[in-house]
Structures are given as C-alpha cells and as structure tokens.
Scaffold this motif. Structure first.
Motif, PDB file in Angstrom:
ATOM      1  N   LYS A  46     -50.320 -48.540 -10.706  1.00  0.00           N
ATOM      2  CA  LYS A  46     -51.001 -47.276 -10.929  1.00  0.00           C
ATOM      3  C   LYS A  46     -50.642 -46.312  -9.802  1.00  0.00           C
ATOM      4  O   LYS A  46     -50.554 -46.720  -8.641  1.00  0.00           O
ATOM      5  N   THR A  47     -50.451 -45.051 -10.155  1.00  0.00           N
ATOM      6  CA  THR A  47     -50.192 -44.032  -9.140  1.00  0.00           C
ATOM      7  C   THR A  47     -51.221 -42.911  -9.277  1.00  0.00           C
ATOM      8  O   THR A  47     -51.649 -42.570 -10.387  1.00  0.00           O
ATOM      9  N   TYR A  48     -51.616 -42.349  -8.138  1.00  0.00           N
ATOM     10  CA  TYR A  48     -52.605 -41.283  -8.108  1.00  0.00           C
ATOM     11  C   TYR A  48     -52.159 -40.188  -7.146  1.00  0.00           C
ATOM     12  O   TYR A  48     -51.603 -40.478  -6.077  1.00  0.00           O
TER      13      TYR A  48
ATOM     14  N   LEU B 270     -59.120 -46.759   3.209  1.00  0.00           N
ATOM     15  CA  LEU B 270     -58.249 -47.900   2.942  1.00  0.00           C
ATOM     16  C   LEU B 270     -56.805 -47.479   3.133  1.00  0.00           C
ATOM     17  O   LEU B 270     -56.431 -46.361   2.772  1.00  0.00           O
ATOM     18  N   GLU B 271     -55.998 -48.396   3.699  1.00  0.00           N
ATOM     19  CA  GLU B 271     -54.581 -48.128   3.922  1.00  0.00           C
ATOM     20  C   GLU B 271     -53.741 -49.182   3.207  1.00  0.00           C
ATOM     21  O   GLU B 271     -54.264 -50.114   2.600  1.00  0.00           O
ATOM     22  N   SER B 272     -52.418 -49.020   3.310  1.00  0.00           N
ATOM     23  CA  SER B 272     -51.491 -49.977   2.710  1.00  0.00           C
ATOM     24  C   SER B 272     -51.805 -51.389   3.190  1.00  0.00           C
ATOM     25  O   SER B 272     -52.017 -51.627   4.385  1.00  0.00           O
TER      26      SER B 272
ATOM     27  N   LEU C 289     -50.585 -50.400  -2.191  1.00  0.00           N
ATOM     28  CA  LEU C 289     -49.187 -50.545  -1.774  1.00  0.00           C
ATOM     29  C   LEU C 289     -48.795 -49.486  -0.760  1.00  0.00           C
ATOM     30  O   LEU C 289     -48.190 -49.775   0.268  1.00  0.00           O
ATOM     31  N   ASN C 290     -49.115 -48.238  -1.065  1.00  0.00           N
ATOM     32  CA  ASN C 290     -48.845 -47.161  -0.105  1.00  0.00           C
ATOM     33  C   ASN C 290     -49.805 -46.007  -0.363  1.00  0.00           C
ATOM     34  O   ASN C 290     -50.400 -45.907  -1.426  1.00  0.00           O
ATOM     35  N   GLY C 291     -49.938 -45.168   0.643  1.00  0.00           N
ATOM     36  CA  GLY C 291     -50.898 -44.077   0.568  1.00  0.00           C
ATOM     37  C   GLY C 291     -52.188 -44.441   1.274  1.00  0.00           C
ATOM     38  O   GLY C 291     -52.236 -45.356   2.107  1.00  0.00           O
TER      39      GLY C 291
ATOM     40  N   ALA D 245     -58.151 -40.681  -3.859  1.00  0.00           N
ATOM     41  CA  ALA D 245     -56.870 -40.747  -3.153  1.00  0.00           C
ATOM     42  C   ALA D 245     -56.849 -39.726  -2.013  1.00  0.00           C
ATOM     43  O   ALA D 245     -56.958 -38.529  -2.240  1.00  0.00           O
ATOM     44  N   GLU D 246     -56.747 -40.217  -0.797  1.00  0.00           N
ATOM     45  CA  GLU D 246     -56.653 -39.341   0.374  1.00  0.00           C
ATOM     46  C   GLU D 246     -55.271 -38.708   0.442  1.00  0.00           C
ATOM     47  O   GLU D 246     -55.117 -37.561   0.839  1.00  0.00           O
ATOM     48  N   THR D 247     -54.260 -39.475   0.068  1.00  0.00           N
ATOM     49  CA  THR D 247     -52.882 -38.999  -0.055  1.00  0.00           C
ATOM     50  C   THR D 247     -52.347 -39.524  -1.386  1.00  0.00           C
ATOM     51  O   THR D 247     -53.027 -40.287  -2.072  1.00  0.00           O
ATOM     52  N   ASP D 248     -51.136 -39.134  -1.769  1.00  0.00           N
ATOM     53  CA  ASP D 248     -50.513 -39.734  -2.955  1.00  0.00           C
ATOM     54  C   ASP D 248     -50.493 -41.252  -2.760  1.00  0.00           C
ATOM     55  O   ASP D 248     -50.053 -41.741  -1.709  1.00  0.00           O
TER      56      ASP D 248
END
Length: 210
Positions: free
Chosen positions: A28-30, A71-73, A50-52, A96-99
């Motif tokens: 999933k991507t946000y 939460l981080e990667s 995974l990232n973001g 989502a704080e970042t992508d």
C-alpha cells in the motif's frame, strides 16, 4: 517490494519469514497527509512500514487530536496489532507524515508466524514495549513539561522523522497535534525564534537546536 522489505527488516526477520511476508502481504502507498487508519475502523491487517513516516493520533470527545507518537521504516503500530487480534475497532488515527509505503499483513498470518518464527514473536513484543514507552513519554510530556518545551520537542521529532532540519508545518497543524490553539503556538514559536532555537521562514521552520 522485496528489496524495500529486505532493507527495512533484514536485521529483524530471517529470510524465510521475509519471503512469506512478500508473498502474502499487500503493498500500500499513501501520500503525505493521507489517512491510513481512521478511528472506528475495523483493522483487518497489520502494517509493516517500509519507508516514509506515520503519525499516530488520539481524539477526545470534542474531536480534538493529540499526537501519540511517530512510526518510521521498520516499525509497526502495536495499537493496530491489538485491534487486529482482538477484532475491535481502531481507537487511533494513522496519518502519513511523509509519502509512505506499507505492507499489510493479514491476521491469519500474524497468528501463524507467532508460533512459527521466534523473530516475529520478538518483533511483536518489542513493538508493544516501544509504543507503550512512547505513550508514557507523551503522558509525561503533557503532565510535566511547559508548552514551549513540548513544542520544541515536537519540532525536533518532526525534524528527525523527516531527516531535515527544516520542518514544513503550519501553526495550525502544530496546534492540532499538541492539542492547543494556533494563537498559543504562534506566540511560542516567536519566543523560540527570539531565543535562537528556531528560525521562522515563509513556508517552514528551521530547527537550530537539534
């Protein structure tokens, strides 16, 4: 997906478990600012980041938000995990704080891996402990720190999460996260600037005192 999964979790899970996560998990991507989990939702899968970065928020009866933790990667949300296993509604909002890119792990696999992989059990228990510590830290911050200290801590956390000393956030967004008013935040930001801790710019805040 496999490459990102290995980069985020290769020190946490063995290769066989990573393979199973890649096979059964849903990618999933946000976009930044997009809601990932809403209060009242039934959570049917556990997110592996995974990232973001993601911020976890709580809401009071008046609808005001309070930031609990980031939460981080390589992280997961223990509160989401509890909802999954208990099949209860979410009591938190995840934004989502970042992508951000996630792998959503189905409930059935979570239970299977708990008995099958020691690394998964350790990850789950450690996640509970880490998130509990962070929530206690948030309570201590609210109870014992002045608002200017809370604000400075918030800005440092944002800078760390985004890996950038320049934080792009509005005064109103900070007020929402810290459960206060925009007027109070604007006044305290000006005070922090006069102290030399930050620099207020047109579209961002530069943190000098990291």
């Amino acid at each position: 997906m496999v490459k990102d999964l290995e980069e985020a979790y290769h020190l946490t899970f063995e290769k066989e478990l990573l393979r199973e996560i890649a096979e059964t998990g849903k990618l999933k991507t946000y976009k930044e600012g997009e809601k990932i989990i809403e209060i009242g939702d039934y959570v049917t899968a556990m997110p592996l980041l995974l990232n973001g970065a993601i911020k976890i928020l709580r809401e009071d009866k008046e609808g005001d938000e309070l930031l609990l933790y980031f939460l981080e990667s390589g992280d997961t949300c223990a509160m989401t995990l509890s909802c999954c296993l208990g099949q209860t509604k979410s009591e938190i909002r995840a934004v989502a704080e970042t992508d951000t890119t996630l792998i959503m792990v189905p409930i059935a696999k979570m239970e299977e891996w708990t008995s099958k992989y020691k690394s998964w059990r350790n990850f789950v228990f450690e996640s509970y402990h880490t998130r509990l510590t962070e929530m206690l830290d948030t309570i201590d911050t609210i109870a014992f720190l002045n608002m200017d200290q809370r604000l400075m801590r918030y800005l440092r956390d944002k800078a760390k999460i985004n890996q950038n000393e320049e934080v792009q956030v509005t005064h109103q967004e900070i007020a929402y996260d810290l459960h206060t008013s925009r007027v109070v935040i604007s006044r305290l930001l000006k005070k922090l600037e006069l102290d030399g801790s930050i620099e207020l710019r047109r579209n961002n805040i530069k943190i000098n005192d990291l």
